[in-house]
Design an enzyme around this catalytic site. Structure first.
Site, short mmCIF file in Angstrom:
data_model
loop_
_atom_site.label_atom_id
_atom_site.label_comp_id
_atom_site.label_asym_id
_atom_site.label_seq_id
_atom_site.Cartn_x
_atom_site.Cartn_y
_atom_site.Cartn_z
N CYS A 157 48.49 6.92 19.56
CA CYS A 157 47.30 7.74 19.32
C CYS A 157 46.23 6.97 18.53
CB CYS A 157 47.66 9.02 18.58
SG CYS A 157 48.72 10.12 19.53
N HIS A 158 46.61 6.36 17.42
CA HIS A 158 45.63 5.69 16.58
C HIS A 158 46.10 4.31 16.10
CE1 HIS A 158 44.70 10.03 16.26
NE2 HIS A 158 43.49 9.57 16.50
N GLY A 159 47.20 3.80 16.65
CA GLY A 159 47.61 2.43 16.40
C GLY A 159 48.42 2.17 15.15
#
Length: 193
Positions: A157-159
């Site tokens: 999703c956001h690393g």
């Protein structure tokens, strides 16, 4: 002129001050009314309070049994605990050494592998599979999934990237993957919850 007879029959009260009700009857009526109201409130409140109890399906999920016998070193499995993903990983000696080589004070959420596992069972890492950033499910527990640059878990999703001990190493997640309460019921089984 004739005057009215003001004589009262015997035993009749002479004035309003002479009228005295039976105090025992009044007390009985008050106690009866309060008891009736209390029972009524209980009858109404009991189903309301009972509706707040967890349902049978939630109680059944309050603990999860996991068989560890099929998990080979270096493998992870996904299970379910209280409707959330649960990752159980059998760490290899190389993964344990890599996790131990990282100084805990250099981490965003400082924890050692020993603090995240049971004594004598450091090869078994049990974490909730929920990223601590926004609750996505990280990759890395399934066969062939992206484990990220630190060989643990990677949140698409956001690393956010976690190492082999489930500790946050890069990305926006503020905390390590959560370790739920669990215990070994045998050498090849655990109970989570």
């Amino acid at each position: 002129m004739a005057t009215a007879d003001t004589t009262l029959p015997a035993g009749a009260p002479h004035s309003a001050d002479d009228v005295v009700a039976d105090p025992r009857r009044r007390d009985y009526m008050q106690i009866g009314a309060v008891a009736f109201a209390g029972i009524g409130a209980g009858v109404i409140a009991l189903p309301l309070i009972n509706s707040m109890n967890p349902s049978a399906d939630v109680l059944a999920l309050s603990s999860t049994q996991v068989d560890l016998s099929a998990i080979q070193p270096g493998q992870s499995i996904k299970a379910e605990f209280r409707k959330q993903p649960l990752f159980v990983r059998n760490l290899t000696p190389a993964e344990i050494a890599a996790a131990g080589a990282v100084p805990a004070d250099s981490l965003r959420d400082p924890q050692t592998l020993e603090e995240r596992t049971k004594a004598g069972k450091t090869n078994w890492l049990v974490t909730l599979g929920v990223c601590t950033h926004l609750g996505c499910v990280p990759l890395g527990a399934g066969e062939g999934e992206n484990k990220g640059p630190f060989g643990g878990y990677f949140c698409p999703c956001h690393g956010s990237a976690y190492d082999t001990a489930g500790r946050i190493r890069s990305g926006p997640a503020p905390l390590n993957l959560a370790v739920p309460e669990y215990e070994f019921t045998s050498d090849t089984a655990i109970t989570v919850g």
